[in-house]
Design a protein around this motif. Structure first.
Motif, mmCIF file in Angstrom:
data_model
loop_
_atom_site.group_PDB
_atom_site.id
_atom_site.type_symbol
_atom_site.label_atom_id
_atom_site.label_comp_id
_atom_site.label_asym_id
_atom_site.label_seq_id
_atom_site.Cartn_x
_atom_site.Cartn_y
_atom_site.Cartn_z
ATOM 1 N N THR A 1 -1.543 -16.815 17.209
ATOM 2 C CA THR A 1 -2.168 -15.880 18.150
ATOM 3 C C THR A 1 -1.816 -14.448 17.786
ATOM 4 O OG1 THR A 1 -0.294 -15.811 19.668
ATOM 5 C CG2 THR A 1 -1.897 -17.560 20.039
ATOM 6 N N GLY A 2 -0.686 -14.298 17.071
ATOM 7 C CA GLY A 2 -0.157 -12.957 16.810
ATOM 8 C C GLY A 2 -0.830 -12.227 15.670
ATOM 9 N N GLY A 3 -1.926 -12.748 15.146
ATOM 10 C CA GLY A 3 -2.640 -12.039 14.080
ATOM 11 C C GLY A 3 -3.046 -10.640 14.487
ATOM 12 N N THR A 4 -3.324 -10.463 15.758
ATOM 13 C CA THR A 4 -3.711 -9.127 16.231
ATOM 14 C C THR A 4 -2.564 -8.140 16.034
ATOM 15 O OG1 THR A 4 -3.031 -9.836 18.420
ATOM 16 C CG2 THR A 4 -5.378 -9.925 17.941
ATOM 17 N N GLY A 5 -1.345 -8.638 16.179
ATOM 18 C CA GLY A 5 -0.172 -7.779 16.006
ATOM 19 C C GLY A 5 -0.041 -7.274 14.576
ATOM 20 N N LEU A 6 -0.501 -8.068 13.613
ATOM 21 C CA LEU A 6 -0.488 -7.636 12.213
ATOM 22 C C LEU A 6 -1.671 -6.713 11.943
ATOM 23 C CD1 LEU A 6 0.723 -7.939 9.321
ATOM 24 C CD2 LEU A 6 -0.892 -9.813 8.995
ATOM 25 N N LEU A 7 -2.836 -7.156 12.391
ATOM 26 C CA LEU A 7 -4.068 -6.393 12.139
ATOM 27 C C LEU A 7 -3.951 -4.970 12.683
ATOM 28 C CD1 LEU A 7 -7.053 -6.414 11.226
ATOM 29 C CD2 LEU A 7 -7.645 -7.410 13.438
ATOM 30 N N TYR A 8 -3.420 -4.864 13.874
ATOM 31 C CA TYR A 8 -3.340 -3.541 14.518
ATOM 32 C C TYR A 8 -1.936 -2.963 14.477
ATOM 33 C CZ TYR A 8 -7.973 -4.959 15.888
ATOM 34 O OH TYR A 8 -9.277 -5.390 15.835
ATOM 35 N N ASP A 9 -1.161 -3.390 13.482
ATOM 36 C CA ASP A 9 0.180 -2.838 13.322
ATOM 37 C C ASP A 9 0.066 -1.360 12.928
ATOM 38 O OD1 ASP A 9 2.752 -2.113 12.501
ATOM 39 O OD2 ASP A 9 3.216 -4.175 11.928
ATOM 40 N N PRO A 10 0.601 -0.453 13.737
ATOM 41 C CA PRO A 10 0.481 0.970 13.409
ATOM 42 C C PRO A 10 1.250 1.363 12.152
ATOM 43 C CG PRO A 10 1.865 0.644 15.351
ATOM 44 C CD PRO A 10 1.282 -0.692 15.009
ATOM 45 N N ASP A 11 2.101 0.458 11.660
ATOM 46 C CA ASP A 11 2.881 0.789 10.466
ATOM 47 C C ASP A 11 2.180 0.387 9.166
ATOM 48 O OD1 ASP A 11 4.835 1.627 12.196
ATOM 49 O OD2 ASP A 11 5.941 -0.256 12.150
ATOM 50 N N ARG A 12 0.973 -0.153 9.252
ATOM 51 C CA ARG A 12 0.322 -0.690 8.050
ATOM 52 C C ARG A 12 0.195 0.352 6.929
ATOM 53 N NH1 ARG A 12 -5.123 -4.056 9.118
ATOM 54 N NH2 ARG A 12 -5.410 -3.417 6.952
ATOM 55 N N LEU A 13 0.235 -0.151 5.701
ATOM 56 C CA LEU A 13 -0.030 0.708 4.545
ATOM 57 C C LEU A 13 -1.499 1.096 4.576
ATOM 58 C CD1 LEU A 13 1.856 -1.421 1.883
ATOM 59 C CD2 LEU A 13 2.495 0.895 2.555
ATOM 60 N N ALA A 14 -1.784 2.392 4.418
ATOM 61 C CA ALA A 14 -3.165 2.850 4.561
ATOM 62 C C ALA A 14 -3.801 3.255 3.238
ATOM 63 C CB ALA A 14 -3.220 4.011 5.547
ATOM 64 N N TYR A 15 -2.991 3.659 2.255
ATOM 65 C CA TYR A 15 -3.536 4.166 0.992
ATOM 66 C C TYR A 15 -2.740 3.615 -0.179
ATOM 67 C CZ TYR A 15 -4.928 7.764 4.328
ATOM 68 O OH TYR A 15 -5.409 8.423 5.417
ATOM 69 N N PRO A 16 -3.343 3.600 -1.388
ATOM 70 C CA PRO A 16 -2.552 3.323 -2.589
ATOM 71 C C PRO A 16 -1.526 4.440 -2.784
ATOM 72 C CG PRO A 16 -4.909 3.147 -3.049
ATOM 73 C CD PRO A 16 -4.784 3.760 -1.702
ATOM 74 N N LEU A 17 -0.349 4.068 -3.274
ATOM 75 C CA LEU A 17 0.721 5.051 -3.474
ATOM 76 C C LEU A 17 1.241 4.955 -4.900
ATOM 77 C CD1 LEU A 17 2.772 4.382 -0.220
ATOM 78 C CD2 LEU A 17 1.116 6.205 -0.602
ATOM 79 N N ILE A 18 1.578 6.085 -5.463
ATOM 80 C CA ILE A 18 2.130 6.124 -6.820
ATOM 81 C C ILE A 18 3.447 6.887 -6.777
ATOM 82 C CG2 ILE A 18 1.805 7.055 -9.158
ATOM 83 C CD1 ILE A 18 -1.150 6.463 -8.897
ATOM 84 N N ARG A 19 4.454 6.303 -7.452
ATOM 85 C CA ARG A 19 5.774 6.929 -7.533
ATOM 86 C C ARG A 19 5.722 8.142 -8.457
ATOM 87 N NH1 ARG A 19 11.259 4.962 -7.049
ATOM 88 N NH2 ARG A 19 10.292 3.179 -6.080
ATOM 89 N N GLU A 20 6.314 9.219 -8.045
ATOM 90 C CA GLU A 20 6.357 10.447 -8.853
ATOM 91 C C GLU A 20 7.793 10.933 -8.908
ATOM 92 O OE1 GLU A 20 3.553 13.384 -9.350
ATOM 93 O OE2 GLU A 20 2.786 11.564 -10.292
ATOM 94 N N THR A 21 8.100 11.613 -9.965
ATOM 95 C CA THR A 21 9.412 12.269 -10.038
ATOM 96 C C THR A 21 9.189 13.749 -10.280
ATOM 97 O OG1 THR A 21 10.268 10.279 -11.057
ATOM 98 C CG2 THR A 21 11.684 12.213 -11.124
ATOM 99 N N LYS A 22 9.755 14.543 -9.402
ATOM 100 C CA LYS A 22 9.640 15.994 -9.580
ATOM 101 C C LYS A 22 11.005 16.599 -9.294
ATOM 102 C CE LYS A 22 5.015 17.669 -9.001
ATOM 103 N NZ LYS A 22 3.995 17.789 -7.986
ATOM 104 N N GLY A 23 11.515 17.335 -10.247
ATOM 105 C CA GLY A 23 12.819 17.975 -10.052
ATOM 106 C C GLY A 23 13.904 16.956 -9.757
ATOM 107 N N GLY A 24 13.815 15.784 -10.418
ATOM 108 C CA GLY A 24 14.835 14.757 -10.230
ATOM 109 C C GLY A 24 14.697 13.984 -8.936
ATOM 110 N N LYS A 25 13.690 14.315 -8.176
ATOM 111 C CA LYS A 25 13.530 13.643 -6.885
ATOM 112 C C LYS A 25 12.322 12.717 -6.953
ATOM 113 C CE LYS A 25 14.182 14.817 -2.062
ATOM 114 N NZ LYS A 25 13.146 14.196 -1.348
ATOM 115 N N GLN A 26 12.513 11.493 -6.501
ATOM 116 C CA GLN A 26 11.403 10.538 -6.543
ATOM 117 C C GLN A 26 10.726 10.454 -5.183
ATOM 118 O OE1 GLN A 26 12.850 6.809 -8.099
ATOM 119 N NE2 GLN A 26 13.184 7.698 -10.117
#
Lengths: 738, 331, 180
Positions: free
Chosen positions: A92-117
């Motif tokens: 029944t809890g599928g709605t909790g996953l579907l509408y999880d406000p923490d969901r990943l929304a976009y593709p993300l790429i790791r970057e390093t700038k000035g030694g900071k990732q």
């Protein structure tokens, strides 16, 4: 991006909130779904979409009820044989996953700038290009064996197809090593066919069910619970060997609080009584089994008195259970359980269970052991140019399965190969590796840090995504098609459809598209059908149906199969002997014990207690950890450590107080955990539910709730025969809050 | 059901203010019950004063034009005023205050809330008439014809108005207790003597208040009323406690919860509040002080005793309302 | 309703199904699950049961409601008319089963026995989802054969009967022996 080769090359990155669903305008919709605004409503004007669940491996049929473009309710599908209109809380809890406000929304790429990732938002094309380049580069430079996939989720078939195009087939499903693997292989070695899900016990017709430490009721395996309930209504008796008074033990006529790590001794004791008192099914044993003499030799000395001394269960109780079991046989069984790989001897442990079943001749008998059938789908020929890889097995363990193409190696082997440098690139699909019982948290993190390239495909910003070079947001199972499911064997063989109830939210995509995009970026075309719908339709037409037809009920169901053998019917088993192998010739040839033998396991040091684990009925570890719909109930909010009342007194622990746990190697739980003082557990063990104590602050619900069981696993035992991981030789003590 | 001795009970229930125990009524209701009791007590005392006049030597002194002394005049005005303030708290406690009209669309004789809402309405007309009457000298000064007429009418029916008011005052006082005692699901409240207790507590509090307001020469009268009311209240509390302790497991447990409970209320346990604040400093000590004063001992701060009584009365309402909720539901 | 605690595992599917069906806000529930264990190690007993408003025949919540918001519906269930409820909470104090709560929108709420579903000929959300078949919707005035068979020879109880509320929920005790 530049990669050094030093160990801490890749730091854990906290994904910035602006890349999560919570920041987008759509989150208003998600929030509304939880607010309970508006009044109660009937079913009028809503659409029902039949699909199957992804909250656990059982894959029940669901009916997603959609109104105004939103899934507002999920119930059990009336048509799906595993649900029969019923559903467990997680479903029944599928709605909790579907509408999880923490969901990943976009593709993300790791970057390093000035030694900071840090992560930056990327377009799909950019992220896919990078992943395709990196994976292909590793394959070209080091060979296909340098790429591996850890997976858990039904969308994996597309990624398998993707990897097979470049000759990669190093795949591992961690749950296999902990849960179904040993059971599967034990069944292969004993009966010549792999055990399945549901496990092949005729529970609803049984009169006597014996369980060793498996927790049906807390493990809400829908169909199994339905059948046990029907058994109870029909007057079945239940016996539970468990150090903890579990929910199932609460249903038992005999709860036998066995000393942990001594199950095999108990099984041998039961065999001893069955044989020495002539209670076993002589006709069946003579006609259909091999190795009885060897078996008797091995259990001859395991008298109830001797077993009692090992297991802490009175000898009379052992005799009583053996006699009652034989009395009710063949409508009686010992269940092989789930997730019972605890001490690295699970293969032999489950072999012992199968032998207990074979001794009473319950094979293919009403109320006994049965072999459910699968729906026969016609598999189209492979599209790739590497047919040899289909058969290849990478595991070094001799009895690792050689006929399970989605598991060609144990997950801990991949972790170790990543640490040793043999594996350079990892695709992690739906596995939250740091919190998965593979080799513990530290090894998992080390593996991800050492790998040259890690891509994580996930729905939520779980811990694993913080270690990836690229994070690809997959949509949930309620927003996508997956492959047809004919992987479940049951009374009525069936094939089920996963279809989207709503379109993907945010910038997430289904796995089938992600895999196709990567493959096409490699310049390989035609590996995937033009659309996922066309591919499904084509497969279904091979069995005389169509996508349009299966969409209506979400399932095609065959008539009920005959599960029971006729008198005099030959068994024709695919074991070397063609019979049930009480003593396994294959194991013997491989240098292992032909019959299961009890060996002693380490004991907790003074003041320490063996850490047992299990789950809550409304949660499935990682899949539901951040599900605030499911987490809402009072008993779901956090895990507790169960402590026997005498032990609590000894350590001056109060019910409800918070403590940190420390294990035998000095690992201290990151977060405190609530003490539950109870009579419901032995004095030599404590119990805590797995899947809590999340460290990722982006899992805003799960973060800091309870303590992580996984973190306290610093010792594992690998089954030398089939490579499963045991994790229960970890012991903890309590650190009171200052 | 299963045996109750060492059972471990785990529930998934989450409803706020229901688990771990009922917490539906906070400060509004005890304050309302206190003010209601005080208003009732004031009405009882002032109306009886009016009826008795100087008879038996306890009535108020006439201050000319048939107007009684200051304490009765202020008390008569305070009674409906305090009740009005109490009702404001009651109103604020409603989860949906805008639907308050629904109370007056029906009479539900079995519902103490419904009965109470009507009693509250019935209270005001005669109480206000009485307040006007005793202050007629000031009011007539305004020379407003309708007001004069109302006062004239009341003057002609003074005894009957006062007698009815005495009964309404008693009714309000008892009602504040009965409101709780009808809830059989809450073992602490489920005692009919609670109505009596709240009535006498209301009267003793009212007497204490009038004692504070009265001019020096009137004080002995109210001191005497207060002392008598405290005596009766002490006995009523005794009966309330005894009745609880000798009752079923439910009521016994609830009474123990009140009188020995370790639940923290504003930094002190129920036990301390009950014995230390309510019984000792709210009843016994003021009674002693008033006794000593009557016996001619000079008390340095004569206002201390009535303030203690008032505070004790307030604490009684808080204790009963809170302890009744924190103790488990009827089993 | 007849609740067979012999099979209930306390999974709470009934609670979640109700929350979805009736749009119960986060942090609230109309039904709930209790796991009660007793006895002394190693002779322990356990009962799991799903609980909710008992739809009493002599319901104190209806008796105490000052505005007739809580009332008996024609089918005998206890219902709440939201447009009459002032939120005075007398019903909550009166209920021996603590079955009610104040909805954040300002009215008292509780199990309606899925009135809207029963009117459509459907079972309640909790009954229809229960994997163990522990929950059985029963018309006690017109009991069918299946229910009679289910209850036959079993230890069946009602909760707090001595409260005099005539509750309409019946529990088949977990203490029944197998095959009773």
């Amino acid at each position: 991006m530049s990669h050094g080769q030093n160990f801490s090359r890749r730091d854990f990155i906290k994904i910035s909130s602006i890349f999560l669903a919570g920041s987008t305008a759509l989150s208003a919709g998600a929030a509304q779904a939880f607010s309970g605004a508006g009044s109660s409503v009937g079913d009028e004007g809503s659409k029902v979409v039949y699909s199957f669940c992804e909250h656990c491996f059982w894959r029940c049929g669901i009916a997603a009820h959609v109104r105004d473009g939103k899934v507002y309710k999920i119930t059990g599908s009336d048509h799906h044989p595993l649900s029969q209109g019923k559903l467990c809380p997680r479903g029944t809890g599928g709605t909790g996953l579907l509408y999880d406000p923490d969901r990943l929304a976009y593709p993300l790429i790791r970057e390093t700038k000035g030694g900071k990732q840090f992560y930056r938002k990327a377009s799909w094309d950019e992220a896919i290009t990078l992943v395709a380049e990196k994976l292909y580069g590793i394959k070209e430079q080091y060979g296909p064996g340098a790429l591996a996939m850890l997976h858990h989720g039904y969308g994996v078939s597309f990624f398998k197809n993707m990897f097979s195009q470049i000759g990669v087939n190093k795949y591992a499903k961690p749950s296999y090593d902990l849960c179904c693997g040993p059971a599967r292989q034990a069944t292969v070695l004993t009966y010549g066919y792999p055990s399945d899900t549901p496990e092949g016990f005729d529970m609803k017709n049984s009169k006597y069910m014996v369980f060793f430490g498996t927790h049906f009721g807390e493990n809400m395996h829908n169909t199994a619970v339905q059948e046990i309930s029907e058994g109870i209504r029909n007057g079945a008796k239940i016996v539970v060997f468990d150090p903890r008074f579990s929910t199932l033990a609460g249903k038992a006529q005999h709860w036998l609080p066995i000393k942990p790590a001594t199950d095999i001794a108990m099984m041998q004791g039961l065999m001893h009584v069955l044989i020495s008192e002539n209670l076993y099914d002589k006709a069946f044993v003579e006609a259909h089994t091999v190795g009885f003499g060897e078996l008797w030799d091995s259990v001859k000395d395991m008298t109830p008195e001797k077993v009692s001394a090992i297991t802490d269960i009175p000898a009379d109780a052992i005799r009583t259970v053996a006699r009652e079991y034989a009395f009710h046989a063949p409508a009686a069984f010992v269940h092989s359980g789930r997730r019972t790989n605890w001490y690295g001897d699970a293969l032999q442990r489950i072999r012992a269970i199968h032998i207990l079943n074979a001794l009473v001749g319950n094979f293919k008998m009403p109320g006994g052991v049965v072999a459910f059938q699968k729906f026969p789908l016609v598999q189209p020929p492979p599209t790739h140019e590497h047919p040899a890889y289909e058969k290849e097995v990478h595991s070094k363990y001799p009895f690792f399965p050689d006929d399970e193409p989605s598991n060609t190696i144990a997950s801990h082997e991949i972790v170790q190969q990543a640490i040793s440098g043999e594996v350079k690139g990892l695709l992690i699909y739906g596995v939250n590796l740091p919190e998965t019982m593979t080799l513990g948290r530290d090894k998992a993190i080390e593996a991800m840090k050492k790998a040259e390239f890690v891509v994580a495909v996930d729905v939520l910003p779980s811990e694993v995504t913080g270690y990836a070079d690229v994070v690809l947001p997959e949509c949930t199972y309620l927003e996508r098609y997956d492959d047809l499911d004919n992987g479940r064997a049951f009374r009525t063989p069936f094939v089920a459809l996963r279809q989207p109830a709503v379109p993907p939210m945010y910038d997430s995509k289904p796995g089938n598209q992600i895999a196709k995009m990567i493959t096409e970026k490699w310049g390989i075309h035609g590996a995937f059908p033009p659309s996922v719908e066309k591919g499904l339709d084509k497969k279904l037409r091979l069995v005389g149906s169509s996508l349009a037809e299966i969409k209506k009920k979400g399932v095609l169901v065959m008539p009920e199969t005959d599960l029971y053998r006729k008198p005099g019917e030959p068994l024709n088993l695919k074991t070397p002997s063609g019979k049930v192998e009480l003593a396994s010739a294959r194991l013997k040839a491989g240098g292992f014990d032909a019959v299961p033998k009890y060996t002693a396991h380490p004991e907790p040091p003074t003041g320490f207690y063996r850490m047992l684990t299990g789950r809550k009925p409304m949660l499935t570890f990682g899949r539901t950890a951040n599900n605030r719909f499911l987490g809402d109930l009072a008993t779901a909010k956090e895990n507790e450590v169960w402590v026997n009342n005498h032990i609590a007194e000894k350590h001056s622990l109060e019910n409800g107080e918070y403590v940190h746990l420390k294990n035998q190697d000095g690992v201290v739980s990151e977060f405190p955990v609530k003490v539950k003082v109870t009579q419901r557990i032995r004095t030599d063990a404590v119990y805590m539910v797995h899947g809590f104590g999340h460290t990722s602050a982006k899992l805003t619900w799960a973060h800091k709730r309870g303590a992580s069981h996984n973190q306290l696993i610093s010792r594992t035992e690998i089954d030398p025969a089939m490579g499963a991981v045991g994790f229960q030789n970890n012991f903890v003590t309590f650190i009171k809050e200052a | 059901m299963l045996a109750t001795a060492v059972n471990e009970i785990v529930s998934t229930k989450i409803n706020p203010n229901v688990v771990p125990h009922l917490h539906i009524w906070e400060w509004h209701i005890p304050l309302y019950l206190f003010l209601g009791g005080l208003a009732g007590g004031l009405l009882v005392i002032t109306s009886i004063m009016i009826v008795l006049k100087r008879k038996f030597g306890i009535g108020p002194r006439d201050q000319g034009d048939g107007c009684p002394c200051l304490a009765v005049r202020i008390g008569s005005v305070l009674s409906p005023t305090l009740l009005g303030i109490g009702m404001l708290f009651l109103f604020l406690d409603l989860a949906h205050p805008l639907y308050v009209w629904a109370f007056y669309t029906t009479i539900q004789p079995t519902s103490p809330m419904s009965a109470g809402s009507w009693i509250l309405i019935a209270f005001f007309p005669l109480a206000i008439l009485q307040a006007m009457l005793v202050n007629k000298r000031q009011l007539r000064g305004f020379n407003i014809e309708p007001i004069n007429k109302v006062i004239d009418w009341t003057e002609n029916h003074m005894t009957i108005v006062a007698l009815v008011n005495a009964h309404i005052g008693v009714g309000i006082g008892i009602y504040t207790g009965i409101l709780l005692s009808f809830f059989s699901a809450r073992p602490l409240w489920s005692s009919s003597i609670l109505g009596m207790l709240f009535l006498v507590s209301g009267i003793s509090s009212a007497a204490a208040l009038m004692l504070l307001l009265a001019p020096e020469d009137e004080k002995p009268v109210y001191s005497m009323i207060d002392a008598n009311a405290i005596w009766i209240e002490l006995m009523t509390v005794g009966l309330f406690v005894l009745g609880g302790l000798t009752g079923s497991a439910n009521t016994h447990g609830a009474m123990m919860h009140l009188i020995t409970g370790d639940i923290n209320l504003a930094g002190m346990s129920y036990m301390f509040w009950f014995w230390g604040i309510f019984i000792a400093s709210g009843l016994v000590v003021p009674l002693l002080l008033e006794f000593l004063e009557a016996a001619g001992v000079h008390i340095r701060f004569p206002n201390v005793a009535p303030v203690m009584v008032l505070f004790g009365g307030l604490i009684l309402r808080f204790l009963i309302v809170f302890a009744g909720q924190t103790y488990h539901t009827f089993m | 309703m007849v609740i067979d605690t012999r099979v209930c595992v306390g999974c709470s599917a009934c609670v979640y199904a109700c929350k979805q069906e009736n749009n119960v806000p986060e942090g609230y529930c109309r039904d709930w699950v209790v796991q009660e264990s007793g006895g002394e190690y190693p002779k322990l007993t356990m009962e799991n049961r799903s609980e909710r408003c008992q739809h009493c025949e002599n319901a104190p919540c209806v008796t105490y409601c000052p505005t007739r918001a809580s009332h008996y519906a024609e089918d005998g269930t206890v219902q709440i008319n939201r447009s009459l409820c002032t939120g005075c909470k007398a019903c909550m104090a009166a209920c021996p089963y603590d079955a009610r709560y104040v909805h954040p929108e300002g009215y008292v709420d509780k199990c309606s026995l899925c009135k809207h579903r029963i009117e459509q000929g459907l079972e309640t959300a909790c009954v229809s989802i229960c994997p163990t078949g522990s929950l059985n919707l029963v018309d006690f005035n017109n009991m069918d054969e299946k229910t009679k068979e289910l209850l036959k020879g079993k230890i069946v109880y009602r909760q707090k009967e001595h409260a005099g509320t005539e509750p309409s929920l019946q529990w088949i005790s977990a203490s029944n022996k197998p095959g009773a």
